[in-house]
Design a protein around this motif. Structure first.
Motif, PDB file in Angstrom:
ATOM      1  N   ASN A  68      -7.084  11.415   3.003  1.00 43.83           N
ATOM      2  CA  ASN A  68      -6.133  10.546   2.391  1.00 43.83           C
ATOM      3  C   ASN A  68      -5.480   9.633   3.249  1.00 43.83           C
ATOM      4  O   ASN A  68      -4.445   8.925   2.870  1.00 43.83           O
ATOM      5  N   GLU A  69      -6.006   9.372   4.435  1.00 50.51           N
ATOM      6  CA  GLU A  69      -5.528   8.497   5.562  1.00 50.51           C
ATOM      7  C   GLU A  69      -3.850   8.774   5.669  1.00 50.51           C
ATOM      8  O   GLU A  69      -3.158   7.745   5.967  1.00 50.51           O
ATOM      9  N   TYR A  70      -3.549   9.759   5.642  1.00 49.62           N
ATOM     10  CA  TYR A  70      -1.976  10.503   5.922  1.00 49.62           C
ATOM     11  C   TYR A  70      -1.135   9.480   5.185  1.00 49.62           C
ATOM     12  O   TYR A  70       0.026   9.371   5.255  1.00 49.62           O
ATOM     13  N   GLN A  71      -1.527   9.273   3.922  1.00 45.61           N
ATOM     14  CA  GLN A  71      -0.611   8.939   2.730  1.00 45.61           C
ATOM     15  C   GLN A  71       0.320  10.213   2.101  1.00 45.61           C
ATOM     16  O   GLN A  71      -0.246  11.145   2.192  1.00 45.61           O
ATOM     17  N   TYR A  72       1.365   9.781   1.487  1.00 41.46           N
ATOM     18  CA  TYR A  72       2.478  10.610   0.860  1.00 41.46           C
ATOM     19  C   TYR A  72       1.547  10.863  -0.127  1.00 41.46           C
ATOM     20  O   TYR A  72       1.149   9.973  -1.144  1.00 41.46           O
ATOM     21  N   SER A 102      11.014   9.642   0.657  1.00 40.01           N
ATOM     22  CA  SER A 102       9.977  10.264   1.205  1.00 40.01           C
ATOM     23  C   SER A 102      10.334  11.060   2.485  1.00 40.01           C
ATOM     24  O   SER A 102      11.079  10.339   3.427  1.00 40.01           O
ATOM     25  N   THR A 137       2.515   5.831   4.398  1.00 40.02           N
ATOM     26  CA  THR A 137       1.795   7.048   5.320  1.00 40.02           C
ATOM     27  C   THR A 137       2.928   7.600   6.302  1.00 40.02           C
ATOM     28  O   THR A 137       3.841   6.864   6.502  1.00 40.02           O
ATOM     29  N   TYR A 145      -5.299  15.460   4.576  1.00 40.23           N
ATOM     30  CA  TYR A 145      -4.480  14.148   4.974  1.00 40.23           C
ATOM     31  C   TYR A 145      -5.543  13.110   5.937  1.00 40.23           C
ATOM     32  O   TYR A 145      -5.427  12.065   5.780  1.00 40.23           O
ATOM     33  N   PRO A 196       0.936  -1.256  -0.020  1.00 40.40           N
ATOM     34  CA  PRO A 196       0.128  -0.093   0.088  1.00 40.40           C
ATOM     35  C   PRO A 196       0.929   1.190   0.059  1.00 40.40           C
ATOM     36  O   PRO A 196       2.070   1.387   0.363  1.00 40.40           O
ATOM     37  N   PRO A 197       0.351   2.347  -0.338  1.00 40.19           N
ATOM     38  CA  PRO A 197       1.017   3.555  -0.496  1.00 40.19           C
ATOM     39  C   PRO A 197       1.586   3.998   1.090  1.00 40.19           C
ATOM     40  O   PRO A 197       1.066   3.576   1.966  1.00 40.19           O
TER      41      PRO A 197
END
Length: 528
Positions: A75-79, A129, A45, A72, A42-43
């Motif tokens: 977007n569930e605190y994703q980068y 990141s 976070t 955020y 998953p992406p």
């Protein structure tokens, strides 16, 4: 019997967890097995607790904290600003846009500009990141969107006397689209009035003129009242060059004769600067030509800012009326096109016409004029004290403790008025003082808007109403008995203040800052 199905499912599931697909190709009873990598994770976070410390470190972005948190959470605190290769394409495009805010008509300093610049020069920060970089880019986006699409906040614009409704925007939703397709940042945005982009092109043209030296000051010949066709003068050489630079003349013949070619340029210049379309060049025209290109650039920037405050949805109305105070002009739009253009008289500097909007709901034929209490106190009562027959002479009468003027030829509102209820007590109306419409500067009223073509406006407003043929409108305007009619469909009315405007032919027009609104706005926008 041994069940072979379960081991098969288990093996297949394991392959999926490894992110593998199996392609089996047959060739001469042998099999070749190839594998293709599928993204399985998953992406990335980050911890939401890191947001608060960020804004303590970067307090100049603190006003955007609620929007960043909302972004955020959604977007569930994703980068959002990193992909598998590092900082994504949109981050670079945004950085470029922020470095060129002057192209958007903005004169501002970008907070933490050096820190942001370092991000794009540091290979490690670009490729790995980083929470601080992530939050800096999100804050930078909201800073950019706030300045380009919103402009000054509503409280400051009201202090400037701007009461047109401000648009509501969701910059977070716009970011979703931009992350999907970064190229959209270079496209005209539906959140901005189309006029904004036309002024942006004009700004580019005038900056190009500035880059090439602008124009030289013109000295008007001494002891000369005017220049007219057939005249020769050294000043005409500079006038010709001035009009060539600003695009009013296609060529500069370097001729000192006021010929037909120059006349065409003069008429074009006068048209887009609010002057009467005659051939005479007076000192006031030369003073106007001598306004430096740098000042014209500022005027364009000021009006780009005003465009940020208006919702483009107003142009989607089937019909609406726009009054531009500095140009003394009313335009009635129907089905997206000007159906009527009329000169207007607006409030004088002591009785400024307000910048606001309303809904025209009523047309009043042969109206009474109910004298406002301020006019009664300051003008009518002193006149009565000097002349006891003043009311009779002006066809006025007392009604309780108020004074009103009867319908008729002397009535200050003429034969028709157009009502759009508002707290400013402003409406549009006819007037018996027709000669004022022949003047270039037409700020003479107590705040209401006098219309040069009131009959034509009444006909246009009522043309879709079968109850009001032209003959009936004429009769009602001349009957001398007040008759109010409520419109079946209300018509939006927008009273604006634009000292620079690009017309439908693509010509940029400039108008005098009659109320000093430009001066006050410039103090906010151009103070370092």
């Amino acid at each position: 019997m041994k069940n072979t199905f379960i081991p098969f499912v288990f093996s297949f599931y394991c392959l999926l967890l490894l992110g593998l697909t199996q392609n089996i190709k047959a060739s001469n009873e042998a099999y070749t097995i190839t594998y293709q990598r599928i993204p399985a994770f998953p992406p990335a976070t980050f911890d939401s607790e890191l947001i608060a410390p960020f804004f303590k470190k970067y307090p100049k972005f603190n006003s955007f904290k609620p929007e960043v948190i909302k972004l955020y959470k959604k977007n569930e605190y994703q980068y959002l600003w990193y992909d598998s290769r590092g900082i994504n394409e949109f981050a670079s495009l945004l950085h470029d846009k922020v470095n060129n805010l002057d192209q958007e008509g903005l004169h501002i300093r970008v907070p933490y500009q050096e820190e942001i610049r370092d991000i794009f020069q540091d290979l490690e920060k670009r490729e790995k990141s980083n929470v601080e970089v992530e939050l800096l880019m999100s804050s930078l986006y909201f800073f950019y969107a706030n300045k380009v699409f919103k402009g000054l906040d509503v409280y400051k614009t009201k202090e400037l006397g701007w009461y047109l409704p401000r648009k509501k925007q969701s910059y977070g939703n716009r970011l979703d689209s931009l992350l999907q397709d970064p190229s959209l940042i270079n496209e005209p945005d539906k959140e901005l009035l189309g006029q904004y982009y036309q002024l942006k092109e004009a700004l580019k043209d005038y900056r190009n003129m500035e880059k090439h030296g602008g124009w030289s000051a013109i000295e008007f010949p001494k002891k000369t009242k005017s220049l007219k066709p057939g005249d020769t003068a050294t000043a005409i050489l500079k006038i010709r060059n001035r009009l060539f630079i600003s695009g009013d003349l296609k060529t500069d013949s370097k001729n000192n004769l006021y010929d037909k070619e120059l006349l065409a340029g003069v008429l074009k210049y006068k048209e887009r600067n609010g002057y009467a379309a005659d051939s005479l060049l007076l000192l006031k025209h030369i003073k106007n030509m001598n306004v430096p290109v740098e000042e014209r650039i500022k005027t364009i920037m000021l009006n780009m800012e005003r465009c940020r405050w208006i919702s483009p949805s107003i142009t989607k109305n089937k019909q609406y009326i726009v009054v531009n105070i500095p140009s003394f002009t009313l335009t009635y739009f129907k089905d997206g096109k000007p159906a009527l253009i009329s000169r207007v008289v607006v409030g004088k500097s002591m009785n400024k016409t307000a910048v606001f909007s309303g809904q025209m709901s009523q047309v009043v034929f042969s109206p009474y004029w109910n004298v406002p209490s301020s006019i009664l106190r300051k003008e009518i009562l002193p006149a009565i004290a000097k002349n006891p027959y003043y009311l009779a002479k002006n066809d006025m009468e007392w009604v309780g403790n108020r004074v009103r003027q009867r319908p008729g030829e002397q009535n200050a509102l003429g034969k028709v008025k157009f009502v759009f209820p508002n707290s400013h007590i402003i409406y549009m109306h006819d007037t018996p003082s027709k000669k004022l419409f022949e003047l270039e500067q037409r700020a003479f009223s107590h705040g209401c808007i006098r219309v040069a073509r009131p009959r034509d406006l009444a006909i246009k407003v009522l043309e879709d109403d079968p109850n009001w043929p032209i003959e009936k409108i004429d009769a009602a305007m001349n009957r001398g008995v007040e008759k109010a009619y409520n419109l079946k469909t209300k018509i939006p009315v927008y009273i604006g203040y634009f000292t620079s405007w690009v017309d439908r032919e693509g010509q940029v027009n400039f108008y005098d800052d009659i109320y000093g609104h430009d001066v006050k706005l410039a103090e906010l926008l151009f103070t370092d």
